[in-house]
Enzyme design. Structure first.
Site, PDB file in Angstrom:
ATOM      1  N   LYS A 261      10.449  80.188 -38.450  1.00 11.45           N
ATOM      2  CA  LYS A 261      10.809  81.576 -38.808  1.00 11.45           C
ATOM      3  C   LYS A 261      11.444  81.631 -40.185  1.00 11.45           C
ATOM      4  CE  LYS A 261      12.944  81.957 -34.906  1.00 11.45           C
ATOM      5  NZ  LYS A 261      13.520  82.138 -33.605  1.00 11.45           N
TER       6      LYS A 261
ATOM      7  N   HIS B  43      20.771  81.736 -41.401  1.00 12.61           N
ATOM      8  CA  HIS B  43      20.432  81.825 -39.983  1.00 12.61           C
ATOM      9  C   HIS B  43      21.613  81.299 -39.184  1.00 12.61           C
ATOM     10  CE1 HIS B  43      17.663  82.011 -36.570  1.00 12.61           C
ATOM     11  NE2 HIS B  43      18.296  80.934 -36.131  1.00 12.61           N
TER      12      HIS B  43
ATOM     13  N   SER C  93      11.375  76.101 -33.866  1.00  7.84           N
ATOM     14  CA  SER C  93      11.460  77.550 -33.678  1.00  7.84           C
ATOM     15  C   SER C  93      12.236  78.177 -34.851  1.00  7.84           C
ATOM     16  CB  SER C  93      12.167  77.827 -32.339  1.00  7.84           C
ATOM     17  OG  SER C  93      12.666  79.122 -32.266  1.00  7.84           O
TER      18      SER C  93
ATOM     19  N   ASP D  13       6.113  81.542 -32.068  1.00  7.08           N
ATOM     20  CA  ASP D  13       7.490  81.385 -31.603  1.00  7.08           C
ATOM     21  C   ASP D  13       7.838  82.449 -30.567  1.00  7.08           C
ATOM     22  OD1 ASP D  13      10.165  80.153 -31.729  1.00  7.08           O
ATOM     23  OD2 ASP D  13      10.728  82.154 -32.386  1.00  7.08           O
TER      24      ASP D  13
ATOM     25  N   ARG E 174       9.782  79.540 -22.880  1.00  8.30           N
ATOM     26  CA  ARG E 174      10.879  78.559 -22.760  1.00  8.30           C
ATOM     27  C   ARG E 174      12.059  79.158 -21.997  1.00  8.30           C
ATOM     28  NH1 ARG E 174      12.226  77.350 -28.601  1.00  8.30           N
ATOM     29  NH2 ARG E 174      13.911  76.137 -27.697  1.00  8.30           N
TER      30      ARG E 174
HETATM   31  N1  URA Z   1      17.301  80.119 -31.920  1.00 11.49           N
HETATM   32  C1  URA Z   1      15.989  80.176 -32.205  1.00 11.49           C
HETATM   33  O1  URA Z   1      15.564  80.918 -33.076  1.00 11.49           O
HETATM   34  N2  URA Z   1      15.149  79.384 -31.497  1.00 11.49           N
HETATM   35  C2  URA Z   1      15.570  78.551 -30.545  1.00 11.49           C
HETATM   36  O2  URA Z   1      14.753  77.861 -29.966  1.00 11.49           O
HETATM   37  C3  URA Z   1      16.935  78.521 -30.240  1.00 11.49           C
HETATM   38  C4  URA Z   1      17.798  79.310 -30.949  1.00 11.49           C
END
Ligand code: URA
Length: 440
Positions: A201, A96, A197, A175, A182
């Protein structure tokens, strides 16, 4: 009773969202039951956006403990489907990135790692930002299919060791709802909210271990190394609590990664990196991330993993894997389209590039049509920018600094030039890899 919102009975007590907001406003610690209550009822639309916004702001201002963040991550993780990759043998390693301008690392890393024998099962998303997400970049290849069924996705991994599909819409719905909120309530920049977040994921993706590229700098969400370190340590802690290995690599985002910004341009640059002709910075970063993924996936030393990564790159196996992967998902690399309307921007002075306003360049790419302002905007995959000078490099007056690949939208040459600060004296660029954290 629905006075200030829903009330439910948990362990003999009635729970109410207003009490939970007030608790966080007073800097108190929320319990697991309270956090579960909030996420479950927000996803069920029993808690309205205005109350969730108030709670998110209280969290942004007053923070969360590590324990609260672990509970929040678990509640978000269980808000939707999770992937079961147990039918694929071996240790599955996912990657990620917290995102940055010109970040196309997944396109390059996935075939390298797959060529080393680590299965790559990646559900990715479309971007809402400067340029598209991984799926948008792949969809700039004519014919490329990302909308695979789960059995198709698994079959591709079994056949060639790699598949990248869209469809993460069903994973972690909490999310998606919270991120959208957000984004418009000034609550993106909260370390516990970012950590939960990202980790919810990642945990839903079904992999066993994760390599997370935490970007730091003027083009990144984390502007300082201290904040990036706090985020990294928190994500490692969350991973540990879920019995997953996490490696966080802090990398510099004070200038775009590589030279290409824009979807087709980034695919082209990815291919160049795999062929050994890519820009130095992204090549180095991808190799470093790949070594960590291979090390985790094969349980081998850093040096053993390094040899494997170098071998698949120099032998051409990584580029072959990329081409195989594109063919498998019905893409045709020979048909990729890049705008022919190219404007060359030349430097007005001589000197050394001391600073690049990465965020502004990203915004310019988005204005050109390479990224979205709203979820349903259509991306123009043919547009973007190519940068010819990076921080620390010398430029002479009238030398080409940037090429802009234009579509339907106008550009301002002055605005693009203003992204580059040029000075007389030599400047040492920041190292690309700032620090690596893990608890292995
Ligand atoms: N990337 C994400 O997946 N979530 C966030 O809150 C910020 C960056």
């Amino acid at each position: 009773m629905k006075k200030h919102g829903i009330l439910i009975k948990v362990e003999g007590c009635l729970m109410n969202i207003v009490d939970i907001i007030n608790k966080k406003r007073k800097k108190e610690i929320l319990t697991k039951e309270e956090i579960d209550f909030v996420i479950k009822n927000y996803v069920a639309k029993e808690i309205p956006d205005y109350q969730m916004s108030a709670l998110l702001m209280a969290i942004t201002l007053n923070g969360m403990t590590e324990e609260e963040t672990v509970y929040l991550t678990s509640a978000m993780l269980h808000s939707g489907k999770t992937m079961n990759l147990s039918s694929i043998p071996g240790i599955k390693v996912d990657k990620h990135s917290t995102g940055g301008v010109g970040d196309k690392t997944t396109l390059i890393l996935a075939p390298i790692v797959a060529a080393c024998g680590i299965p790559v099962a990646k559900m990715s998303g479309r971007g809402l930002g400067f340029t598209g997400g991984t799926i948008d970049k792949l969809e700039s290849i004519p014919g490329f299919q990302t909308n695979l069924s789960f059995p198709e996705f698994i079959k591709n991994i079994e056949t060639i060791g790699i598949s990248v599909a869209s469809g993460n819409e069903q994973l972690v719905p909490a999310d998606k709802m919270m991120y959208a909120l957000r984004d418009v309530t000034g609550t993106v920049e909260s370390i516990p909210l970012i950590a939960s977040s990202i980790m919810s994921k990642k945990l839903a993706s079904g992999a066993d271990a994760f390599v997370i590229d935490v970007k730091v700098g003027n083009g990144a969400l984390m502007k300082t190394k201290e904040d990036a370190e706090t985020l990294a340590k928190l994500m490692i802690h969350i991973g540990k609590k879920h019995q997953k290995k996490v490696v966080c690599i802090l990398t510099n985002m004070d200038e775009p990664l590589g030279c290409a910004i824009g979807n087709s341009l980034e695919v082209e640059e990815s291919l160049n990196v795999l062929k050994g002709n890519g820009p130095k910075d992204i090549t180095e970063l991808v190799i470093y991330l790949a070594i960590h993924m291979v090390r985790l996936g094969k349980n081998i030393s850093f040096n053993e993993a390094k040899k494997e990564v170098q071998q698949v790159l120099t032998s051409g196996q990584a580029v072959q894997k990329f081409e195989e992967f594109i063919r498998m998902q019905k893409g045709d690399l020979s048909k990729i389209e890049i705008s022919k309307n190219v404007i060359s921007i030349k430097s007005k002075t001589s000197g050394v590039i001391s600073k690049i306003d990465t965020e502004k360049l990203g915004e310019i790419a988005r204005k050109l049509g390479a990224g979205r302002y709203q979820k349903d905007d259509v991306i123009d995959s043919t547009v973007g920018l190519k940068i010819f000078k990076k921080v620390g490099e010398f430029v002479v007056e009238a030398e080409e600094l940037v090429q802009v690949f234009v579509g339907q939208k106008d550009i301002s040459i002055e605005e693009i030039l203003s992204c580059f600060t040029i000075q007389e004296h030599f400047v040492e660029p920041n190292p690309l890899v700032l620090e690596t954290f893990s608890d292995l």
